[in-house]
Design a protein around this motif. Structure first.
Motif: not given
Length: 362
Positions: A64-71, A73-81, A98-101, A215-222
């Motif tokens: 939805s918009a700039h957020r994605m959740r994958s689930e 039965s045992g694990t999940g991940s949420i990315i909020d761009a 929870s971690m920042t980019f 958003k992530a490109g700013q942090e992951f560019r190096a």
């Protein structure tokens, strides 16, 4: 969790075009990982001992918009761009991290440094007692990528899809000083994909990926530059990625059903796609006929003994048999349903009652 894989895919999407604000979408799919022969039996046993399974892994992805959740039965991940944050969920322990980019980028950088140091130590260990002037054998890898549009069409999850085969062949040769190059065979990745151009998650994923990459490109560019440098330093990787990217760029759409076959081909033989597909049919039939081996420790030990017996029989059968290609692994993923519509806000937050676990930093 599949989060690290998603990073690699999403960071490569920095140049995706912008679209109008996409509607929410929910995608349900089922995946299966199958290792062949005795190795597969052993892997299944290990998975069961850990309380999991490599087969019929149901997953749900919400975008939805700039957020994605994958689930699963045992694990999940949420990315909020927009927030620049990734959350990993452990349903069994009822915890989340929870971690920042920026924090994730630092962890990736540390991982790359650790891997480099580990490789250097292994190289130094292997070189002990060797002539310092002697040159090590080198592996040369030649890549070939082929795309075959079969013209076959089918309805998958209610949407039209076209079947496309993508075959990536890596032919290896050992190069020794003063000796003729010696071929060692090929490793083939056969991707059997059913691609759709009108599935609704295309627009939703494109908009999410655009925001994530920005958003992530700013942090992951190096880190991206470091990975690119590593690829340039190894021509085998550079040429292989370049060839694959060139062909994959010609294919439009999103895979609603895909099967990846990983096949070993001995020296002197050509890859046989029909044979690989036959292995897949046989594996599917074996899966259908699978019966429980019994519960508890006795059932587990019986399965281990059966795997050992099967390995011994296979070894004896292969001693006098002519060489042939062999499928090592098959990975399947099929979309079962796609639902358009708003996704509830709580889907993009850790479940109520779950405890946050702080990531341990070095």
């Amino acid at each position: 969790m599949r989060t690290p894989i998603r990073f690699a895919l999403l960071l490569a999407a920095a140049s995706l075009p912008s679209v109008l604000h996409a509607q929410g979408v929910t995608v349900q799919s089922v995946a299966d990982v199958r290792l062949m022969g005795a190795l597969g039996t052993a892997a299944d046993i290990a998975a069961r001992m850990g309380g999991g399974s490599m087969h019929d892994i149901a997953s749900t992805t919400y975008v939805s918009a700039h957020r994605m959740r994958s689930e699963t039965s045992g694990t999940g991940s949420i990315i909020d761009a927009d927030a620049g944050r990734i959350t990993s969920i452990d349903h069994k322990a009822k915890t989340y991290v929870s971690m920042t980019f920026a924090e994730m980028a630092a962890a990736v950088q540390q991982g790359m440094q650790d891997a480099k140091q580990s490789a250097a130590k292994e190289k130094a260990k292997d070189s002990k007692g060797k002539d310092p002037n002697a040159k090590d054998d080198e592996m040369k890898v030649n890549y070939k990528v082929a795309v075959d549009r079969t013209g076959e069409r089918a309805k998958i999850a209610g949407f039209d899809a076209e079947r496309v085969f993508v075959t990536v062949t890596m032919e290896g040769e050992v190069q020794s000083e003063g000796k003729k190059d010696e071929p060692v065979g090929s490793l083939v990745f056969l991707m059997d994909q059913w691609l759709s151009k009108d599935a609704p998650q295309i627009a939703a994923m494109t908009e999410f990926q655009r925001a994530y990459a920005q958003k992530a490109g700013q942090e992951f560019r190096a880190n991206i530059q470091g990975m690119q440098a590593a690829m340039v330093a190894d021509p085998r990787m550079k040429d292989g990625f370049a060839a694959a990217q060139k062909e994959m760029a010609k294919i439009n759409g999103i895979a609603l059903r895909s099967t990846t076959h990983i096949v070993l081909v001995p020296v002197g033989l050509a890859f046989d796609r029909k044979l690989a597909m036959g292995d897949a049919t046989a594996a599917a039939a074996a899966k259908k006929d699978e019966k429980p081996k019994g519960g508890g420790l006795r059932g587990m030990m019986g399965a281990i003994k059966a795997a050992a017996d099967d390995a011994n029989k296979q070894e004896q059968a292969n001693k006098n048999a002519p060489p042939k290609q062999s499928t090592m692994m098959m990975i399947t993923d099929e979309v079962k349903s796609i639902t358009r519509g708003a996704v509830a806000e709580e889907m993009f937050a850790p479940p109520a009652g779950y405890r946050e676990v702080k990531r341990q930093s070095r």
